[in-house]
Scaffold this motif. Sequence first.
Motif, PDB file in Angstrom:
ATOM      1  N   GLU A 185       0.833  -1.209   0.000  1.00  0.00           N
ATOM      2  CA  GLU A 185       0.000   0.000   0.000  1.00  0.00           C
ATOM      3  C   GLU A 185       0.863   1.251   0.000  1.00  0.00           C
ATOM      4  O   GLU A 185       0.605   2.207  -0.749  1.00  0.00           O
ATOM      5  N   SER A 237       2.526   1.757  -3.379  1.00  0.00           N
ATOM      6  CA  SER A 237       1.585   2.090  -4.452  1.00  0.00           C
ATOM      7  C   SER A 237       1.179   3.555  -4.454  1.00  0.00           C
ATOM      8  O   SER A 237       0.743   4.078  -5.486  1.00  0.00           O
ATOM      9  N   VAL A 238       1.324   4.234  -3.313  1.00  0.00           N
ATOM     10  CA  VAL A 238       0.930   5.645  -3.246  1.00  0.00           C
ATOM     11  C   VAL A 238       2.138   6.573  -3.170  1.00  0.00           C
ATOM     12  O   VAL A 238       2.019   7.734  -2.776  1.00  0.00           O
ATOM     13  N   GLU A 276       8.678   2.945 -11.843  1.00  0.00           N
ATOM     14  CA  GLU A 276       7.215   2.924 -11.980  1.00  0.00           C
ATOM     15  C   GLU A 276       6.644   1.508 -11.971  1.00  0.00           C
ATOM     16  O   GLU A 276       5.538   1.263 -11.469  1.00  0.00           O
ATOM     17  N   ARG A 323       5.939   0.358  -8.438  1.00  0.00           N
ATOM     18  CA  ARG A 323       4.721   0.939  -7.860  1.00  0.00           C
ATOM     19  C   ARG A 323       3.474   0.300  -8.483  1.00  0.00           C
ATOM     20  O   ARG A 323       2.478   0.067  -7.785  1.00  0.00           O
ATOM     21  N   GLU A 324       3.514   0.004  -9.767  1.00  0.00           N
ATOM     22  CA  GLU A 324       2.384  -0.665 -10.406  1.00  0.00           C
ATOM     23  C   GLU A 324       2.209  -2.073  -9.832  1.00  0.00           C
ATOM     24  O   GLU A 324       1.089  -2.517  -9.557  1.00  0.00           O
ATOM     25  N   GLY A 381       0.612  -1.934  -6.517  1.00  0.00           N
ATOM     26  CA  GLY A 381      -0.824  -1.715  -6.636  1.00  0.00           C
ATOM     27  C   GLY A 381      -1.569  -2.996  -6.957  1.00  0.00           C
ATOM     28  O   GLY A 381      -2.659  -3.246  -6.427  1.00  0.00           O
ATOM     29  N   LEU A 431      -1.711  -5.046  -3.774  1.00  0.00           N
ATOM     30  CA  LEU A 431      -2.714  -4.529  -2.852  1.00  0.00           C
ATOM     31  C   LEU A 431      -4.123  -4.931  -3.298  1.00  0.00           C
ATOM     32  O   LEU A 431      -4.965  -5.304  -2.472  1.00  0.00           O
ATOM     33  N   LYS A 432      -4.379  -4.893  -4.593  1.00  0.00           N
ATOM     34  CA  LYS A 432      -5.697  -5.280  -5.103  1.00  0.00           C
ATOM     35  C   LYS A 432      -5.971  -6.753  -4.823  1.00  0.00           C
ATOM     36  O   LYS A 432      -7.080  -7.127  -4.416  1.00  0.00           O
TER      37      LYS A 432
END
Length: 347
Positions: A206, A209-210, A225, A228-229, A232, A235-236
């Motif tokens: 989390e 990702s932010v 990048e 970070r993707e 995300g 986290l999903k």
Amino acid sequence: MEEAVADCVAALGAVTDRDWERVRAGRLEWSCRETAAHIASDLIAYAGQLAGRATDAYVPFEIAVEEDAGHAGLLHTIETTGALLAAAVRTTPRAVRAFHPYPFRHANREGFAAMGVAEVLLHTHDITEGLGGTPYEPPAALASFVLTRIFPAVRPGDTPWRTLLWATGRGDLPGREPVTAWRWCNNPVLPSERLILEGVTPAAAEDLSVGGDGGFTWVDPGPFEGTREGAGITLKLYEEGLFRPEWGMYVLVRREDDRAVGAMGFHGAPDDGRVEIGYDLSEGARGRGYATEALRALSGWALEQDGVSTVVATVERENVPSQNVVARAGFTLVSEDSAQFVYELRG
């Protein structure tokens, strides 16, 4: 840790007028007194693991509360052992991992903190339930802290405390089957020659990702990048109850200075013997063979797991450096189209 212990002492302090010796703690076989002593025992044991840098077993000591210690003495012991664990967590370097049997035989300082908080919250619930006091409910943030560190496969839901009680067989949740057996899960770690591949917890995912660092110190200019993707996506999966830590994302940490250089991970759990892998490196760490080394380690580990026969890597046509990485790691080109190449490594 301090907040959890303070909340525990406040809740149990309200029921010191009741019979702790002869009343069972909730659904446990222990009495309320035995359960309170168990809290203190766990806290000091976890502090000992970190302070002693134990690597293959528990440090061989235990705590015993004096038989004539009253309820106030028990609570003082919990406060003291909680302070010792908090101090051990604060003073232990980030990279240190100490022995704990579940499930990978080690945990870092955050893992021991989460286990300590879990012991405090859950057994405070057990004691207050047994004594018939006001139903115990700790701050939601404490329950979330535990869930996102050591219960990565548990779909979080809207009520962290109720979710944690359900996940440990202490309550029901609408739409979910009762839990009859459970075990928490510290994050996996895989070593290679120059790197440590550290499994990313939902909490770290989390943060990454932010735009955060996920609790790692990164080489300049920080996470790329793709990291970070990938965080995300992790986290999903966690939010949907589909995250499996071994088949998730790993941060690549350099042994020599404990700096993160990139990330690598799977796109999900194996399906029909196949699992797909992806990766990227921070710009400041490229050209040194880190990606090749990590890819060999992680794909080799995957092929050792039951039911896995093929690791797949998809690379964009214009990404020549990544094509060279998969080739050096032993992957074979099996198909291509106008946008990408598909490589496989088979066991």
